[in-house]
Design an enzyme around this catalytic site. Sequence first.
Site, PDB file in Angstrom:
ATOM      1  N   LYS A  26      23.892  33.803  25.054  1.00  0.00           N
ATOM      2  CA  LYS A  26      23.499  32.463  24.590  1.00  0.00           C
ATOM      3  C   LYS A  26      21.995  32.262  24.772  1.00  0.00           C
ATOM      4  CE  LYS A  26      24.726  27.591  25.542  1.00  0.00           C
ATOM      5  NZ  LYS A  26      25.545  26.715  26.419  1.00  0.00           N
ATOM      6  N   SER A  60      28.177  23.738  23.328  1.00  0.00           N
ATOM      7  CA  SER A  60      26.886  24.244  22.930  1.00  0.00           C
ATOM      8  C   SER A  60      26.818  25.751  22.739  1.00  0.00           C
ATOM      9  CB  SER A  60      25.859  23.844  23.977  1.00  0.00           C
ATOM     10  OG  SER A  60      26.115  24.508  25.209  1.00  0.00           O
ATOM     11  N   SER A  71      30.857  23.059  26.893  1.00  0.00           N
ATOM     12  CA  SER A  71      30.087  23.998  26.068  1.00  0.00           C
ATOM     13  C   SER A  71      30.669  25.383  25.900  1.00  0.00           C
ATOM     14  CB  SER A  71      28.663  24.117  26.622  1.00  0.00           C
ATOM     15  OG  SER A  71      27.936  22.953  26.325  1.00  0.00           O
TER      16      SER A  71
END
Lengths: 433, 433
Positions: free
Chosen positions: A83, A152, A176
């Site tokens: 990420k 996210s 997330s």
Amino acid sequence: MNSPTQDIDFNTLSLRRALDMIAAGDVSPVDLINAYYDRIDAREPEVGAWHYLLSREQYLQHYQQHEAFYKSSLLQGLPIGIKDIIDTAAMPTEMGSAIYQGRQPVDNASCVNLLTKAGAIVPGKTVTTEFAYFKPGKTCNPRDLSRTPGGSSSGSAAAVADFMIPVAVGSQTAASVIRPAAYCGVVGYVGSRGEYSLRGVQPLAQSLDSLGLFARQVEDIELLRSVLLQQPLAPAAKPDRPYRILVCKGSSVGDSDPAMDEALEQFSNRLQQQGAEMIEMHSCDLIRRLVEHHHKIMAWEATRNLTHEAEHPEQLSEALQQLFELGRGMARETYMDSLETVAKIGNWLWSNPDHQDVDAILAPAAPGVAPSGQTATGQPHMSRPWQVLGLPVVTLPGMTDEQGLPLGLQFIGRPREDDQLLTLARWAETTMS
Amino acid sequence: MNSPTQDIDFNTLSLRRALDMIAAGDVSPVDLINAYYDRIDAREPEVGAWHYLLSREQYLQHYQQHEAFYKSSLLQGLPIGIKDIIDTAAMPTEMGSAIYQGRQPVDNASCVNLLTKAGAIVPGKTVTTEFAYFKPGKTCNPRDLSRTPGGSSSGSAAAVADFMIPVAVGSQTAASVIRPAAYCGVVGYVGSRGEYSLRGVQPLAQSLDSLGLFARQVEDIELLRSVLLQQPLAPAAKPDRPYRILVCKGSSVGDSDPAMDEALEQFSNRLQQQGAEMIEMHSCDLIRRLVEHHHKIMAWEATRNLTHEAEHPEQLSEALQQLFELGRGMARETYMDSLETVAKIGNWLWSNPDHQDVDAILAPAAPGVAPSGQTATGQPHMSRPWQVLGLPVVTLPGMTDEQGLPLGLQFIGRPREDDQLLTLARWAETTMS
């Protein structure tokens, strides 16, 4: 002559199955890498999982330059997505914001060091929402491109769900990891608070941030966990009594779609048929109260972590500006009240006589299927209570609505009992499919 | 004509007193900055508090370029030292290790952003031990150059103690703020765990790391705290009953010098004379047990945070290699046992009927005065119990041995009651001198 493995779609293999096949000489790492890149070439223009990506040639060149190392390594040079709020010294980390365009960290996050030292290769950085908060990036849901992948950790979930890579790393402060895993139909795992090093993972809220992982099978989560903890792979034993599972209905936490309620009931029934003792959770209003306390804690802490960002309001989303406004205007007593209430509810949860010997809580991972459109990433309320309690969580794919869209359910474990939770999830996984 | 302030040694002023004098027109920021640099010029060659330092010209040029901003700011462009494990985008952050020579972070730590936004200027980076662990840097104790300043925030403590700067930032994982503050004879403060953003502060152990501050008066700690929390400066009220203070003898935690035992008794008597109710702590064996649990938790977590560093054993001190060896060889159960035992002792501490309504614990901040020599930074055991409990701590200077060397005593507050602790420390400060 046809080998018996020629028909296998390499991309769909779990990481552990792929490693087994490499060990057996049934496939080479380069074949697998090419299969992953074939999928990326075919699908990335539509899915948009990657914010930064090595070309196939760059990846293979790196692999070949260090082939002796990778051949003797645990993870054999296979790819793991990272990420883009997690620092990488070999590629930029831009955190989903124009403020950090071209930002090149000088160090790897510790999780990146541990995984690459074990023989993983980072092919690129996966799309994150703005600073792991709400504003979406370019990623679409691979199960239905007109829908959000959730956030996210949008790119990590989508890339694994779409078979571009076997596993990926994310992080969760609200929902997330669990929400995008649920929406995209993959396994998502959030570690207990404090369990993993967050060095080099850009913080959002210190009382809430946890590392997360994505895979298509629970066994891969266990493998990566052993690497991140530098411990031998030794899954916890299944208890020698039926599992006791507390069921928390979605409607007791907040909005919940009928399809999700039905999926929870169906799956709960299946687990009961498999021998588990399913207990309905009462006093769910206490759990519901955690939603608001999570939000307040996040506002207070994020405002004091994202200090540089707050100085560039013109480059921030409206949602993040509102979070900062809430955090700036908050009195410390309000924040402390929330922390104290959360601690009390946590004590209640595990000391309640009805919850004795409970192995896990089963709850919806999201209010329903992934919403349409790319302007938002869906509601986070189904994760806030468990995240503010710092608990380990696994969401499993398998349940779907009438159109076949994923409806994720999550198991929430006891504090720091990640191993026991993963063993339970591995057992439940067989029931799900 | 002589102004009444001409005889004041500007360097000895607290930050708040200096700001008051600026506001009153009795001194200019430039005069103060020059006074600090005069002191640095005179003493830095011997004390060695700075790993990186702006020249006087660079500092003044920066100040003058942004004079309008600084003149309207809270902190007026006065200097604040930053420990060299805290990232700064304008100067290198090398963490006391050759591994990171020339390392230039791309972001400021959040605490640096908050302080500079409030008008502080960072004149340089203060010396830290290797990765905030044991191996000393070049700093000498300004009270006796043949002695250690303590560590790991060695330079921050020494620079404030030697009047080179009014205040400085450090961090504590074991004894890294309280011990150097005690040895150098300044006020040291460790925030409750979770209280401040640690974004950009290089982590050593996530269950133990706390931000810390150094000053010569408690009132300056309160000022900086308000900046770091973005809250108005509003000290907590003193309770309308006598303070209740639990006294923990040094010998019940570990080795303690007779001079320290005497200082604790003397100071305890003085507080009693001032109206405080002093209560001797019993069952101190539980506190003593925390020393070993702290060490185990630190070993487990540091090994999984300092993953890049561990790959360069030839550039590591023996002490750090030993810590990694302990951490690598540890089973997760051992680490979890320590975390659980600590939680239980924490519960005992605050739920024990004898400890009801206790405002703070008073204990030695170190086993005695600063040891001779520069090969080590002294023993950390006096801080380990309170640090592993995540409590706020203030050490006060004032007590000395027969030679006049500082003997620091520390007040330990209740969890997250930093404001109440600082109010108590401000009250006790007047008793100390």
